[in-house]
Write an enzyme that holds these catalytic residues in place. Sequence first.
Site, PDB file in Angstrom:
ATOM      1  N   GLU B  29       0.837  -1.142  -0.135  1.00 30.81           N
ATOM      2  CA  GLU B  29      -0.050   0.144  -0.143  1.00 30.81           C
ATOM      3  C   GLU B  29       1.259   0.875  -0.265  1.00 30.81           C
ATOM      4  O   GLU B  29       1.593   1.478   0.751  1.00 30.81           O
ATOM      5  CB  GLU B  29      -0.903  -0.104   1.403  1.00 30.81           C
ATOM      6  CG  GLU B  29      -2.243  -1.076   1.018  1.00 30.81           C
ATOM      7  CD  GLU B  29      -2.507  -1.991   2.567  1.00 30.81           C
ATOM      8  OE1 GLU B  29      -2.215  -1.004   3.138  1.00 30.81           O
ATOM      9  OE2 GLU B  29      -2.810  -2.660   2.906  1.00 30.81           O
ATOM     10  N   LEU B  58      -5.647  -1.211  -0.588  1.00 31.59           N
ATOM     11  CA  LEU B  58      -5.760  -1.451  -0.047  1.00 31.59           C
ATOM     12  C   LEU B  58      -6.663  -2.801   1.310  1.00 31.59           C
ATOM     13  O   LEU B  58      -8.225  -2.916   1.696  1.00 31.59           O
ATOM     14  CB  LEU B  58      -6.456  -0.015   0.786  1.00 31.59           C
ATOM     15  CG  LEU B  58      -6.043   0.332   2.729  1.00 31.59           C
ATOM     16  CD1 LEU B  58      -7.012   1.889   2.149  1.00 31.59           C
ATOM     17  CD2 LEU B  58      -6.086  -0.114   3.342  1.00 31.59           C
ATOM     18  N   ALA B  59      -5.487  -3.501   1.298  1.00 26.88           N
ATOM     19  CA  ALA B  59      -6.199  -4.966   1.495  1.00 26.88           C
ATOM     20  C   ALA B  59      -5.017  -6.028   1.588  1.00 26.88           C
ATOM     21  O   ALA B  59      -4.818  -7.047   1.129  1.00 26.88           O
ATOM     22  CB  ALA B  59      -6.707  -5.796   0.089  1.00 26.88           C
ATOM     23  N   GLU B  60      -4.746  -5.983   2.522  1.00 27.85           N
ATOM     24  CA  GLU B  60      -3.480  -7.094   3.122  1.00 27.85           C
ATOM     25  C   GLU B  60      -3.508  -8.081   2.607  1.00 27.85           C
ATOM     26  O   GLU B  60      -2.454  -8.834   2.875  1.00 27.85           O
ATOM     27  CB  GLU B  60      -3.728  -6.759   5.336  1.00 27.85           C
ATOM     28  CG  GLU B  60      -2.804  -5.256   5.145  1.00 27.85           C
ATOM     29  CD  GLU B  60      -3.715  -5.199   5.313  1.00 27.85           C
ATOM     30  OE1 GLU B  60      -4.633  -4.560   5.242  1.00 27.85           O
ATOM     31  OE2 GLU B  60      -3.875  -3.001   5.329  1.00 27.85           O
ATOM     32  N   PHE B  83       1.791  -1.452   8.261  1.00 29.78           N
ATOM     33  CA  PHE B  83       1.886  -1.315   9.779  1.00 29.78           C
ATOM     34  C   PHE B  83       1.439  -2.803  10.391  1.00 29.78           C
ATOM     35  O   PHE B  83       1.209  -3.054   9.990  1.00 29.78           O
ATOM     36  CB  PHE B  83       1.055   0.054  11.486  1.00 29.78           C
ATOM     37  CG  PHE B  83       1.590   1.488  11.407  1.00 29.78           C
ATOM     38  CD1 PHE B  83       2.321   1.930  11.604  1.00 29.78           C
ATOM     39  CD2 PHE B  83       1.012   1.670   9.471  1.00 29.78           C
ATOM     40  CE1 PHE B  83       2.055   3.010  11.096  1.00 29.78           C
ATOM     41  CE2 PHE B  83       0.836   3.283   9.853  1.00 29.78           C
ATOM     42  CZ  PHE B  83       1.661   4.048  10.658  1.00 29.78           C
ATOM     43  N   PHE B  86      -1.401  -4.189  11.368  1.00 31.69           N
ATOM     44  CA  PHE B  86      -2.133  -4.780  10.372  1.00 31.69           C
ATOM     45  C   PHE B  86      -2.116  -6.006  10.004  1.00 31.69           C
ATOM     46  O   PHE B  86      -2.803  -6.877   9.241  1.00 31.69           O
ATOM     47  CB  PHE B  86      -2.144  -3.746   9.129  1.00 31.69           C
ATOM     48  CG  PHE B  86      -2.292  -2.368   9.722  1.00 31.69           C
ATOM     49  CD1 PHE B  86      -2.714  -1.739  10.876  1.00 31.69           C
ATOM     50  CD2 PHE B  86      -2.012  -1.714   8.387  1.00 31.69           C
ATOM     51  CE1 PHE B  86      -2.801  -0.966  11.426  1.00 31.69           C
ATOM     52  CE2 PHE B  86      -2.152  -0.231   8.858  1.00 31.69           C
ATOM     53  CZ  PHE B  86      -2.433   0.621  10.366  1.00 31.69           C
ATOM     54  N   HIS B 129       0.016   0.207  16.029  1.00 36.52           N
ATOM     55  CA  HIS B 129       0.365   1.210  15.625  1.00 36.52           C
ATOM     56  C   HIS B 129       2.364   1.325  16.139  1.00 36.52           C
ATOM     57  O   HIS B 129       2.707   1.335  15.037  1.00 36.52           O
ATOM     58  CB  HIS B 129      -0.001   2.469  14.802  1.00 36.52           C
ATOM     59  CG  HIS B 129      -1.106   2.748  14.356  1.00 36.52           C
ATOM     60  ND1 HIS B 129      -2.454   2.737  14.318  1.00 36.52           N
ATOM     61  CD2 HIS B 129      -0.918   3.001  12.319  1.00 36.52           C
ATOM     62  CE1 HIS B 129      -2.737   3.109  13.164  1.00 36.52           C
ATOM     63  NE2 HIS B 129      -2.222   2.989  12.669  1.00 36.52           N
TER      64      HIS B 129
END
Lengths: 330, 325
Positions: B29, B58-60, B83, B86, B129
């Site tokens: 990302e 945006l999709a881990e 981070f 996540f 974070h």
Amino acid sequence: MSKERHEALGLSDDQVLEMFKTMLLARKLDERMWLLNRAGKIPFVISCQGQEAAQVGASFALDRDKDYVAPYYRDMGVVLAFGMTATELMLSGFAKAEDPNSGGRQMPGHFGQKKNRILTGSSPVTTQVPHAVGVALAAKMEKKDFVSFVTLGEGSSNQGDFHEGLNFAGVHKLPVITMVENNKYAISVPIEKQIASKNVSDRAQGYGMPGITVDGNDPLAVYEAVKDARERAINGEGPTLIEAVSYRLTAHSSDDDDRQYRESDEVEEAKQKDSIITFAAYLKEVGILTEEVEKELNQEIGSIVNEATDYAENAPYADPEDALKYVYEE
Amino acid sequence: MAQMTMIQAITDAMRTELKNDENVLVFGEDVGQNGGVFRATEGLQDEFGEERVFDTPLAESGIGGLSIGLALQGYRPVPEIQFFGFVYEVMDSINGQMARMRYRSGGTHTSPITIRSPFGGGVHTPELHADSLEGLIAQQPGIKVVIPSTPYDAKGLLISSIRDNDPVLFLEHMKLYRSFRGEVPEEEYTIDLSKADVKREGKDVTLIAYGAMVHASLKAAEEMEKDGINAEVIDLRTVSPIDIDTIVESVKKTNRVVVVQEAQRQAGVAANVVAEIQERAILHLEAPVLRVTAPDTVYSFSAAEEVWLPNHKDIIEKVNQVLNF
């Protein structure tokens, strides 16, 4: 005289007979596995029954010397069509060392075989979708003429990986064909309690790709849909979502009792549309499956299943030390 | 030799491997034109093109699965998880899939993937974070977990990680990204992923740490030196697998040990180190092995962070306890 349906699709008599043979082999292997399970010889069965037409019809529309498949656990028809043998499938059922899928390390139905370009999958459903998308990205980057083909059940289309994978494929117009085998049940939960839209294929719109619903009991209809999708993919026109609607004829697995959640009338009704019966009827109608051919076919498949069973039953288990191998590169 | 911050060394390692091996791909990302939220990939897309350095949606979990598919096609993906908090979104891809690919396929499929991710506290980012979640991955066989503490190590270890044929989690402590510079050779070099580094030799006590806690331990050692206490400091560098031999050698010399981690106390890397020491070297110990860790609470809010995180004073206090046992 007008052309028969299969001829109109460019399929020869031999090819459709081969399709039927693959479907029947999948069915007979599956039935044998249930017997072996009930006899206490193999630990677990998860069936393809009712979905063979979709699996085999789709596979025959692919290039089985080039394309990659990321199947899900019911796809015995797909992996047979892609070159896995009956004996190899039985070795997996018995969890023997020679099982090429995983050497007995995974549950049955976790297909994977590098030489036949069958990607190895995981147990939580739908993880195979982004894998297939990664393979398709490689095809696009290298300008190669193969596609990746990924299958899943309709229940799996609710997972995040379905969305994440198809979205990426849509954004980058990747050569990936996603086929949802809608068998109406996610273990015990019926389709109407799983999905708010009418069809799973309606979701394709959100990913900027065509979404097609076909009769999953008709191998020729599935063949046609996948063939068109492959052509689009190879021409750089991107991915396709196909929903092949059929019915799960068995319980979810050998450990499930489907009488808890569905009526036997419903199952009986579905059995009337069983593709093994209806496709055989078509082949008889067009004169391909004569009485003689059918007899030979049944004999041939019977002995393939018997030989596979005998071989796998007598094959050795992996040594306990093998459980310590293949963790890191050695 | 150039003076670089740790983040510059990390960028340099990726540039080196993007040049060396056309199968290396960097994605995640905001890693493209933006150069990453911490600028770790700055300039890489301009230099190597959008095919090799690219932004993902945006999709881990999708990033993890995509990495596996690419690895199966012979690539060496270097995805970034923005981070490390996540990681829960991509946990299955990492622990459930890539770490097991070699095993479950009987060695026929592999996942040579290096997941890079910023982590760690002390920069006023709240929970998810700042968390130290390395223990979650260290428990999973089949993947290595690497945590550099200096710019020099960051470059060498990242190059080694990318070249490794097993998946590697490469965790980058955010507080170390720009807090100091160090000498980093411009040419390529590798550092063995199975070797801890003795950062400071000493005879009275061994401090074992990794990541930012290496610096807290070095600071503690310097202060204690004024009081005549001579501490050895070991940087694990790879927390899975752990270089037990280097640890045991040091324990035999100093007979006293304090293990330091920024993560919470329970079920962590430090607990594992303590267990290994008592199993292998208990007769060399003059005192129980003590730990310095964060408390077993959810990561602190920013205003309390400096109190919540372990520091050099906490380390000195524990050293005094093992010396006066």
